[in-house]
Design a protein around this motif. Structure first.
Motif, PDB file in Angstrom:
ATOM      1  N   SER A 163       0.831  -1.207   0.000  1.00 45.20           N
ATOM      2  CA  SER A 163       0.000   0.000   0.000  1.00 45.20           C
ATOM      3  C   SER A 163       0.864   1.254   0.000  1.00 45.20           C
ATOM      4  N   ALA A 164       1.903   1.238   0.834  1.00 45.01           N
ATOM      5  CA  ALA A 164       2.796   2.403   0.912  1.00 45.01           C
ATOM      6  C   ALA A 164       3.502   2.640  -0.420  1.00 45.01           C
ATOM      7  N   ARG A 165       3.896   1.556  -1.084  1.00 45.86           N
ATOM      8  CA  ARG A 165       4.590   1.698  -2.369  1.00 45.86           C
ATOM      9  C   ARG A 165       3.656   2.202  -3.471  1.00 45.86           C
ATOM     10  N   SER A 166       2.421   1.723  -3.460  1.00 40.19           N
ATOM     11  CA  SER A 166       1.492   2.056  -4.536  1.00 40.19           C
ATOM     12  C   SER A 166       0.708   3.340  -4.290  1.00 40.19           C
ATOM     13  N   GLY A 167       0.656   3.770  -3.026  1.00 37.04           N
ATOM     14  CA  GLY A 167      -0.109   4.969  -2.696  1.00 37.04           C
ATOM     15  C   GLY A 167      -1.604   4.739  -2.632  1.00 37.04           C
ATOM     16  N   LYS A 168      -2.037   3.480  -2.565  1.00 42.32           N
ATOM     17  CA  LYS A 168      -3.470   3.189  -2.422  1.00 42.32           C
ATOM     18  C   LYS A 168      -3.650   2.033  -1.448  1.00 42.32           C
ATOM     19  N   ASP A 169      -4.824   2.003  -0.810  1.00 44.50           N
ATOM     20  CA  ASP A 169      -5.099   0.963   0.173  1.00 44.50           C
ATOM     21  C   ASP A 169      -5.237  -0.398  -0.508  1.00 44.50           C
ATOM     22  N   LEU A 170      -4.489  -1.363   0.003  1.00 45.38           N
ATOM     23  CA  LEU A 170      -4.575  -2.736  -0.482  1.00 45.38           C
ATOM     24  C   LEU A 170      -4.943  -3.647   0.682  1.00 45.38           C
ATOM     25  N   ASP A 171      -5.575  -4.778   0.363  1.00 44.60           N
ATOM     26  CA  ASP A 171      -6.099  -5.669   1.388  1.00 44.60           C
ATOM     27  C   ASP A 171      -5.384  -7.004   1.386  1.00 44.60           C
ATOM     28  N   VAL A 172      -5.647  -7.777   2.446  1.00 41.01           N
ATOM     29  CA  VAL A 172      -5.229  -9.169   2.523  1.00 41.01           C
ATOM     30  C   VAL A 172      -6.425 -10.027   2.146  1.00 41.01           C
ATOM     31  N   TYR A 173      -6.224 -10.948   1.206  1.00 47.08           N
ATOM     32  CA  TYR A 173      -7.274 -11.889   0.831  1.00 47.08           C
ATOM     33  C   TYR A 173      -6.888 -13.288   1.309  1.00 47.08           C
TER      34      TYR A 173
END
Length: 205
Positions: A131-141
């Motif tokens: 998320s920090a690298r991409s600048g958007k919130d990412l989740d755990v699936y």
């Protein structure tokens, strides 16, 4: 904010594989019908697969599922995590016996030998870093198998449970729920497509 989302396809009678699943028959007898939606050309099915793949900062799976997707009939350059999307998030495997080698060595594998709770914690770290690298919130699936998802749910690790209910009755196989901790969920969304009914539930903590 990173959420922990359990996401799995299931039959009308509650199975996530057909009878007799194994290394060369990963979904069991008749189980291919569970994932018809993931390879569908229906626009809504495609959107769900694409958005889920794009939001996956890390993925948790059990050892049996790892053996199948890393096996000779498993993932390849055209079909992998996210079906035809073939996404490449960090992958964390719950296993007490890490393999000596992996076939899909181009993927980012981590093996968590101390249980599903620690696997989810590692996956959260990977997703937050992504998320920090991409600048958007990412989740755990948490993608499966059934035991991994039910164990994570019973341990209070899941924020959202997403079921893709396929219009098939398998009559046997691997059940998603086999008893354990009772849960009262809150329905978040329902979407019907020609190949599945997609239902998301919030899981109270």
């Amino acid at each position: 904010m990173t959420h922990i989302i359990a996401d799995i396809s299931i039959s009308l009678d509650g199975y996530v594989t057909g009878p007799d699943p194994g290394l060369h028959n990963g979904l069991g007898n008749g189980g291919e019908g569970l994932h018809t939606w993931a390879f569908s050309d229906d626009p809504e099915d495609r959107r769900i697969v694409r958005e889920t793949t794009e939001r996956s900062g890390a993925v948790v799976l059990g050892r049996n599922l790892f053996d199948i997707v890393d096996g000779p009939k498993g993932w390849n350059d055209e079909t992998g995590y996210g079906a035809r999307e073939a996404g490449k998030p960090s992958l964390v495997v719950v296993t007490s016996a890490p393999p000596a080698s992996v076939r899909t060595s181009d993927l980012d594998w981590t093996f968590a030998p101390t249980g599903v709770r620690d696997a989810v914690a590692v996956a959260r770290e990977r997703a937050e870093a992504a998320s920090a690298r991409s600048g958007k919130d990412l989740d755990v699936y948490v993608m499966g198998g059934g035991l991994t998802i039910s164990s994570a749910l019973d341990a209070g690790l899941i924020d959202v449970l997403t079921l893709h209910i396929a219009p098939v009755v398998l009559g046997g196989g691997t059940p998603l729920f086999t008893g354990g901790v009772p849960h009262t969920l809150t329905q978040r969304s329902v979407l019907r497509t020609p190949t599945a009914t997609h239902i998301a539930y919030d899981v109270p903590r």
